[in-house]
Design a protein around this motif. Sequence first.
Motif, PDB file in Angstrom:
ATOM      1  N   ILE A   1       0.868  -1.182   0.000  1.00  0.00           N
ATOM      2  CA  ILE A   1       0.000   0.000   0.000  1.00  0.00           C
ATOM      3  C   ILE A   1       0.903   1.229   0.000  1.00  0.00           C
ATOM      4  CG2 ILE A   1      -1.812   1.287   1.207  1.00  0.00           C
ATOM      5  CD1 ILE A   1      -2.483  -1.249   2.769  1.00  0.00           C
ATOM      6  N   ALA A   2       0.763   2.053  -1.045  1.00  0.00           N
ATOM      7  CA  ALA A   2       1.514   3.304  -1.040  1.00  0.00           C
ATOM      8  C   ALA A   2       0.558   4.417  -0.634  1.00  0.00           C
ATOM      9  CB  ALA A   2       2.096   3.590  -2.410  1.00  0.00           C
ATOM     10  N   VAL A   3       0.952   5.179   0.387  1.00  0.00           N
ATOM     11  CA  VAL A   3       0.177   6.353   0.778  1.00  0.00           C
ATOM     12  C   VAL A   3       0.944   7.532   0.196  1.00  0.00           C
ATOM     13  CG1 VAL A   3      -0.782   7.646   2.711  1.00  0.00           C
ATOM     14  CG2 VAL A   3      -0.588   5.149   2.862  1.00  0.00           C
ATOM     15  N   ALA A   4       0.543   7.928  -1.013  1.00  0.00           N
ATOM     16  CA  ALA A   4       1.360   8.869  -1.791  1.00  0.00           C
ATOM     17  C   ALA A   4       0.876  10.295  -1.542  1.00  0.00           C
ATOM     18  CB  ALA A   4       1.297   8.523  -3.267  1.00  0.00           C
ATOM     19  N   LEU A   5       1.562  11.004  -0.692  1.00  0.00           N
ATOM     20  CA  LEU A   5       1.131  12.347  -0.325  1.00  0.00           C
ATOM     21  C   LEU A   5       2.154  13.397  -0.723  1.00  0.00           C
ATOM     22  CD1 LEU A   5      -0.243  11.316   3.158  1.00  0.00           C
ATOM     23  CD2 LEU A   5      -1.596  11.883   1.137  1.00  0.00           C
ATOM     24  N   ASN A   6       3.129  13.001  -1.527  1.00  0.00           N
ATOM     25  CA  ASN A   6       4.150  13.942  -1.962  1.00  0.00           C
ATOM     26  C   ASN A   6       4.227  13.958  -3.484  1.00  0.00           C
ATOM     27  OD1 ASN A   6       6.333  15.511  -2.418  1.00  0.00           O
ATOM     28  ND2 ASN A   6       7.733  14.373  -1.078  1.00  0.00           N
ATOM     29  N   PRO A   7       3.705  15.034  -4.112  1.00  0.00           N
ATOM     30  CA  PRO A   7       3.684  15.091  -5.586  1.00  0.00           C
ATOM     31  C   PRO A   7       5.085  14.940  -6.179  1.00  0.00           C
ATOM     32  CG  PRO A   7       2.557  17.004  -4.601  1.00  0.00           C
ATOM     33  CD  PRO A   7       3.150  16.230  -3.480  1.00  0.00           C
ATOM     34  N   GLN A   8       6.107  15.434  -5.458  1.00  0.00           N
ATOM     35  CA  GLN A   8       7.489  15.373  -5.953  1.00  0.00           C
ATOM     36  C   GLN A   8       7.951  13.950  -6.249  1.00  0.00           C
ATOM     37  OE1 GLN A   8       9.246  17.618  -2.544  1.00  0.00           O
ATOM     38  NE2 GLN A   8      11.007  17.745  -3.894  1.00  0.00           N
ATOM     39  N   THR A   9       7.504  12.996  -5.417  1.00  0.00           N
ATOM     40  CA  THR A   9       8.024  11.633  -5.555  1.00  0.00           C
ATOM     41  C   THR A   9       6.974  10.677  -6.105  1.00  0.00           C
ATOM     42  OG1 THR A   9       7.419  11.127  -3.259  1.00  0.00           O
ATOM     43  CG2 THR A   9       9.641  11.958  -3.643  1.00  0.00           C
TER      44      THR A   9
ATOM     45  N   VAL B   1       4.592   5.426  -7.011  1.00  0.00           N
ATOM     46  CA  VAL B   1       3.610   4.591  -7.715  1.00  0.00           C
ATOM     47  C   VAL B   1       4.311   3.384  -8.349  1.00  0.00           C
ATOM     48  CG1 VAL B   1       1.968   4.531  -9.639  1.00  0.00           C
ATOM     49  CG2 VAL B   1       1.997   6.499  -8.075  1.00  0.00           C
ATOM     50  N   ALA B   2       5.485   3.630  -8.885  1.00  0.00           N
ATOM     51  CA  ALA B   2       6.210   2.548  -9.570  1.00  0.00           C
ATOM     52  C   ALA B   2       6.591   1.419  -8.605  1.00  0.00           C
ATOM     53  CB  ALA B   2       7.465   3.118 -10.231  1.00  0.00           C
ATOM     54  N   GLU B   3       6.777   1.767  -7.327  1.00  0.00           N
ATOM     55  CA  GLU B   3       7.254   0.797  -6.351  1.00  0.00           C
ATOM     56  C   GLU B   3       6.198  -0.217  -5.900  1.00  0.00           C
ATOM     57  OE1 GLU B   3      10.498   1.680  -2.798  1.00  0.00           O
ATOM     58  OE2 GLU B   3       8.761   2.948  -3.016  1.00  0.00           O
ATOM     59  N   ILE B   4       4.939   0.112  -6.152  1.00  0.00           N
ATOM     60  CA  ILE B   4       3.843  -0.751  -5.666  1.00  0.00           C
ATOM     61  C   ILE B   4       3.887  -2.089  -6.401  1.00  0.00           C
ATOM     62  CG2 ILE B   4       1.327  -0.937  -5.416  1.00  0.00           C
ATOM     63  CD1 ILE B   4       1.275   2.175  -5.608  1.00  0.00           C
ATOM     64  N   VAL B   5       3.715  -3.168  -5.653  1.00  0.00           N
ATOM     65  CA  VAL B   5       3.730  -4.483  -6.307  1.00  0.00           C
ATOM     66  C   VAL B   5       2.423  -4.649  -7.082  1.00  0.00           C
ATOM     67  CG1 VAL B   5       5.227  -5.518  -4.551  1.00  0.00           C
ATOM     68  CG2 VAL B   5       2.750  -5.692  -4.306  1.00  0.00           C
ATOM     69  N   PRO B   6       2.434  -5.405  -8.162  1.00  0.00           N
ATOM     70  CA  PRO B   6       1.195  -5.611  -8.922  1.00  0.00           C
ATOM     71  C   PRO B   6       0.116  -6.159  -7.994  1.00  0.00           C
ATOM     72  CG  PRO B   6       3.083  -6.504 -10.121  1.00  0.00           C
ATOM     73  CD  PRO B   6       3.591  -6.084  -8.775  1.00  0.00           C
TER      74      PRO B   6
ATOM     75  N   LEU C   1      -2.931   2.012  -4.133  1.00  0.00           N
ATOM     76  CA  LEU C   1      -2.409   3.375  -4.074  1.00  0.00           C
ATOM     77  C   LEU C   1      -3.445   4.251  -3.376  1.00  0.00           C
ATOM     78  CD1 LEU C   1      -0.536   5.773  -4.958  1.00  0.00           C
ATOM     79  CD2 LEU C   1      -1.855   5.825  -7.088  1.00  0.00           C
ATOM     80  N   PHE C   2      -3.047   4.849  -2.275  1.00  0.00           N
ATOM     81  CA  PHE C   2      -3.925   5.735  -1.514  1.00  0.00           C
ATOM     82  C   PHE C   2      -3.422   7.146  -1.729  1.00  0.00           C
ATOM     83  CE2 PHE C   2      -4.869   8.278   2.163  1.00  0.00           C
ATOM     84  CZ  PHE C   2      -6.073   7.832   2.694  1.00  0.00           C
ATOM     85  N   TYR C   3      -4.326   8.065  -2.161  1.00  0.00           N
ATOM     86  CA  TYR C   3      -3.837   9.430  -2.381  1.00  0.00           C
ATOM     87  C   TYR C   3      -4.920  10.453  -2.113  1.00  0.00           C
ATOM     88  CZ  TYR C   3      -6.203  10.096  -6.881  1.00  0.00           C
ATOM     89  OH  TYR C   3      -7.140  10.265  -7.847  1.00  0.00           O
ATOM     90  N   ASP C   4      -4.514  11.701  -2.053  1.00  0.00           N
ATOM     91  CA  ASP C   4      -5.437  12.819  -1.834  1.00  0.00           C
ATOM     92  C   ASP C   4      -5.947  13.260  -3.202  1.00  0.00           C
ATOM     93  OD1 ASP C   4      -6.684  15.210  -1.336  1.00  0.00           O
ATOM     94  OD2 ASP C   4      -5.028  16.102  -0.194  1.00  0.00           O
ATOM     95  N   ASN C   5      -7.221  13.000  -3.487  1.00  0.00           N
ATOM     96  CA  ASN C   5      -7.729  13.300  -4.832  1.00  0.00           C
ATOM     97  C   ASN C   5      -8.430  14.660  -4.914  1.00  0.00           C
ATOM     98  OD1 ASN C   5     -10.069  12.801  -3.519  1.00  0.00           O
ATOM     99  ND2 ASN C   5     -10.776  11.151  -4.867  1.00  0.00           N
TER     100      ASN C   5
ATOM    101  N   ILE D   1      -3.014  -1.863 -10.351  1.00  0.00           N
ATOM    102  CA  ILE D   1      -3.149  -1.619  -8.919  1.00  0.00           C
ATOM    103  C   ILE D   1      -4.528  -1.030  -8.627  1.00  0.00           C
ATOM    104  CG2 ILE D   1      -0.679  -1.258  -8.447  1.00  0.00           C
ATOM    105  CD1 ILE D   1      -1.199   1.748  -8.634  1.00  0.00           C
ATOM    106  N   THR D   2      -4.915  -1.063  -7.364  1.00  0.00           N
ATOM    107  CA  THR D   2      -6.188  -0.462  -6.971  1.00  0.00           C
ATOM    108  C   THR D   2      -5.918   0.959  -6.485  1.00  0.00           C
ATOM    109  OG1 THR D   2      -6.942  -2.621  -6.257  1.00  0.00           O
ATOM    110  CG2 THR D   2      -8.187  -0.706  -5.454  1.00  0.00           C
ATOM    111  N   VAL D   3      -6.618   1.929  -7.078  1.00  0.00           N
ATOM    112  CA  VAL D   3      -6.398   3.321  -6.714  1.00  0.00           C
ATOM    113  C   VAL D   3      -7.513   3.789  -5.782  1.00  0.00           C
ATOM    114  CG1 VAL D   3      -6.224   5.684  -7.579  1.00  0.00           C
ATOM    115  CG2 VAL D   3      -5.164   3.796  -8.860  1.00  0.00           C
ATOM    116  N   ILE D   4      -7.107   4.359  -4.651  1.00  0.00           N
ATOM    117  CA  ILE D   4      -8.093   4.829  -3.674  1.00  0.00           C
ATOM    118  C   ILE D   4      -7.880   6.318  -3.443  1.00  0.00           C
ATOM    119  CG2 ILE D   4      -8.934   4.556  -1.302  1.00  0.00           C
ATOM    120  CD1 ILE D   4      -7.431   1.753  -1.402  1.00  0.00           C
ATOM    121  N   GLY D   5      -8.813   7.132  -3.878  1.00  0.00           N
ATOM    122  CA  GLY D   5      -8.692   8.578  -3.686  1.00  0.00           C
ATOM    123  C   GLY D   5      -9.536   9.041  -2.516  1.00  0.00           C
ATOM    124  N   VAL D   6      -8.950   9.849  -1.646  1.00  0.00           N
ATOM    125  CA  VAL D   6      -9.695  10.462  -0.537  1.00  0.00           C
ATOM    126  C   VAL D   6      -9.413  11.961  -0.600  1.00  0.00           C
ATOM    127  CG1 VAL D   6      -9.996  10.573   1.967  1.00  0.00           C
ATOM    128  CG2 VAL D   6      -9.474   8.378   0.877  1.00  0.00           C
ATOM    129  N   PRO D   7     -10.448  12.813  -0.636  1.00  0.00           N
ATOM    130  CA  PRO D   7     -10.211  14.262  -0.774  1.00  0.00           C
ATOM    131  C   PRO D   7      -9.755  14.878   0.552  1.00  0.00           C
ATOM    132  CG  PRO D   7     -12.561  13.825  -0.651  1.00  0.00           C
ATOM    133  CD  PRO D   7     -11.894  12.486  -0.630  1.00  0.00           C
TER     134      PRO D   7
END
Lengths: 351, 609
Positions: free
Chosen positions: B76-84, B89-94, B98-102, B115-121
């Motif tokens: 599970i990647a909690v991706a909260l940094n646009p820079q990286t 995203v590439a590091e997530i295993v098939p 992906l959890f992110y702020d949408n 991967i499964t993408v989960i957006g939370v505003p």
Amino acid sequence: MTYILKPKLHHPELPTNALGLTRRDYEGRISTLCAGCGHDSISAAIVQACFELDIAPHRLAKMSGIGCSSKTPDYFLGQSHGFNSVHGRMPSVLTGANLANRDLIYLGVSGDGDSASIGLGQFAHSIRRGVNMCYIVENNGVYGLTKGQFSATSDKGSKSKRGVENTESGIDLVALALQLGATYVGRSFSGDKAQLVPLIKGALSHHGPAVLDIVSPCVAFNNHAGSTKSFDYVRAHNEAVNRLDVILGRTPITADYEPGTVTEVTQHDGSKLRLRKLDDGYDATDLVGAMHYLQMHHAKGEVVTGLLYVDPDATDLHDRLGTTDVALNRLGTRELSPGAAALAKINAGLR
Amino acid sequence: MPEPLSAINDFVVKFANVNGSGSASANGLFAKAIIRMGVPVSARNIFPSNIQGLPTWYEVRVTEAGHLGRRGGVDIAVALNPQTWDDDVAEIVPGGYLFYDNTRPMPASKFRDDITVIGVPLTTICNEAYKIPRERQLFKNIAYVGALSWLIGIDTDVVEKLLAEEFASKAKLIGANIQAFNLGRNWAKENLKPIGLQLRHADAVGDRIFVEGNNAAALGAVYGGATVCAWYPITPSTSLAEGFMAHCEALRTNEDGSKRYAIVQAEDEIASIGIVVGAGWNGARAFTCTSGPGISLMNEFIGLSYFAEIPAVIFDVQRGGPSTGMPTRTQQSDLLLAAYASHGDTKHIMLLPADPGECFEMGATAFDLADRFQTTVFVMLDLDIGMQEWLVEPFKWDDAREIDRGKVMTFEDLEAGKDFGRYMDVDHDGVPYRTYPGTHPTRGAYFTRGTSRNRAAGYSEKGVDYQYNMERLLAKFATAARAVPAPVTRAAKKKTKAGVIYFGSTTPAMHEALEALEAQGHHVDAMRVRAFPFPQEVYDFIHAHEEVFVVEQNRDAQLRTLIVTEGGINPAVLTPILHYDGAPITARFLIDSIGSRMSAANAIREIAE
Ligand SMILES: Cc1ncc(C[n+]2csc(CCOP(=O)(O)OP(=O)(O)O)c2C)c(N)n1
Ligand code: SF4
Ligand SMILES: [Mg+2]
């Protein structure tokens, strides 16, 4: 006994101090320095000062760096522990020793190369940290032990034995010490024992960082015409601002002086520093005035000597850190190791 | 699209944050909540040498099986940094998530379809709930923990309890944090379904504690009786000195406020070790803590401590070298620097803790060893042990344990006429007696110097005197080899000719790898070395095997060099397994590198047979 002292002849008529010790009890091994080296005179003055102060030799620790000057602790106080450490780093070793046992007296002996070149940083930081010590720099303007290169205290324009002129500015350790917060600062000359002994006594009994810059000519490499650290040059340019008497608690005060010519400062241990003014304009308790005076006279090429500054309310590193009165090296398991019950609480906080 | 991952109590979550955004405490809450549910975690901060603005990561491996090494890969990647973002995203295993702020829309090209993408505003939610910008930022962190709690099944009671404990002294913050947590959780509950990776209460943590090695080593120093600490700030060792400060304040303050310790922040590492040597000479237990660059500066003093025989303790929290190297990454690359620090012939004792538990034990023991052997003792941590929280057995202390000051002559000894010669080998173990300054008015004083001297501490340049001391120092080192912590061995299930030697922070990854290798039919006897000089068992272990893998986290196989040099071992027997990219070594790496070599060796053997 690991120590081989000078052969002790029993002179029943030798004067003894309050501990029943003679001056000889304060001597060390026979010096291996050049005959006539200024450093040996300073060693003799240290012996005299400790004898007069009734210091129990084993309650003093002698610390030094590396150099001819730094070798001298082997040549006085044979019953004291000594530590000839590494070049330029005596101040940190002394600081650590002092932290470990606040009950001993710490005498640091260094050279101008040791303190102003490689060790300038440690010189500065030990002073600003407020280490309770008597820090003596035996200042000859050269590296004696490595055969006569200019050191950082060598004055600009001073000539080496081979006639080469020093083009770099000299560091004035007294000016630095004042700026850095030393609370007892003096300058003297190895050739003036009458001035030197009381200055060392005052420094040893001072509570705080005491710094003595003692011009100590190197007869092998820096005692020629053209040098500003030669016997002749210093004698001709010595401007003593005052004369110091150190009066121990038990000594009755006898002499009378003209009012206004004498300043008395009571030190932490009860000893009194009595300063007779030789220069009317000089007040050794006025830091800013002292700095100004020194700069003015330095510019004239004078070597200003005497007790240049003293702060009677000095504090030291232990005061600042708030360490316990008991020497840290005497604390045992019970005082140091908090035990299993305290650990159980710490474990509980980490779950 | 592969099947979305599903597992219970066994997955890796990686948070990608911006340094200085206040995410650390939220991430810590996440890890602690899982531990409180009885599920072990291994958690790591990955951070740059920077204070604000650059990326940081926090990786949590949830592992009911108790594998505390880094696994590698992200579920599970909690991706909260646009820079990286792209790397994260590439590091997530098939099949991963992906959890992110949408709040702000992202182009489709920024996602992956395996991967499964989960957006939370998150930003929208928090901007609506909070007016003050700093609150919006800080509570956004707690809110994402709340959303995750719904997705993976974190027990909310556990979270509430943790927050109540953390803010016990600031009660107002408890409610505010719980509110923020629920903000995220409730949004997720209304809009999303729990994912395939789930937490369940378990009983796999026991009474273990979660603690950093630096903190543990500092506590060890307190228990070991250290009274003087001199240090100069350097990552990753700074928190060791800070830990010592905090522990001393709590545990070593007298009722009148005076302190049974002294801490000096020195002007550099040379002064730090100088203070330590001065204090050690004068009978106090003293230490400094630093990292590679500091050891480089301390070399001259370390030689003095060795030759003049003065106790000193140095905690070296290793980081990536050489030079400034990778200051916030981990390595085991100071072994040779420490073992032979300083000019001339020198050798130093090193302790090699495997985790914070051993940091505590060895942090205390180091002072006994330094006093007993009157020399420098290094405690070799690394960033991974020092700065990461590890789940370890609770610290233990035996109240009957007394501080061992080694051979010190007292006033009474001297008064009774005991013969004192500072550098005399009276007990034939290489260890001489010393006296503390100020002990006796007429006996036992001696002059300490880094220059050659005779047995009675008198200056001497005679060859025989010099050689006597140098050989006695070797004898002393041999005595030390019998006194340092012994290696720990772990026999393979089947008799085998293969062995592996490892140490320090490699330990959990190694243990996991050994299990996996065994399952593959690769049997390896394992030995964890815990100190230098190596006890005889280390050489015996090598002689009992045909091939021994030596696993370490540096480029040049430094442990292997030490073994070869000190034990006269044939280098051909020792196969280096080296991991040195700055990230902690993983079981996967070990399984691959050891497994492939063993398969190849077996194949060759079969052909030969
Ligand atoms: C690290 C290091 N560098 C250089 C030396 C060589 N060295 C020994 S003494 C000395 C200079 C000493 O000068 P000073 O302190 O003025 O003492 P003096 O001999 O003049 O009394 C030097 C450079 C050394 N011992 N250590
Ligand atoms: S070289 Fe100079 S400083 Fe050294 S002993 Fe001789 S005179 Fe003294
Ligand atoms: Mg000199």
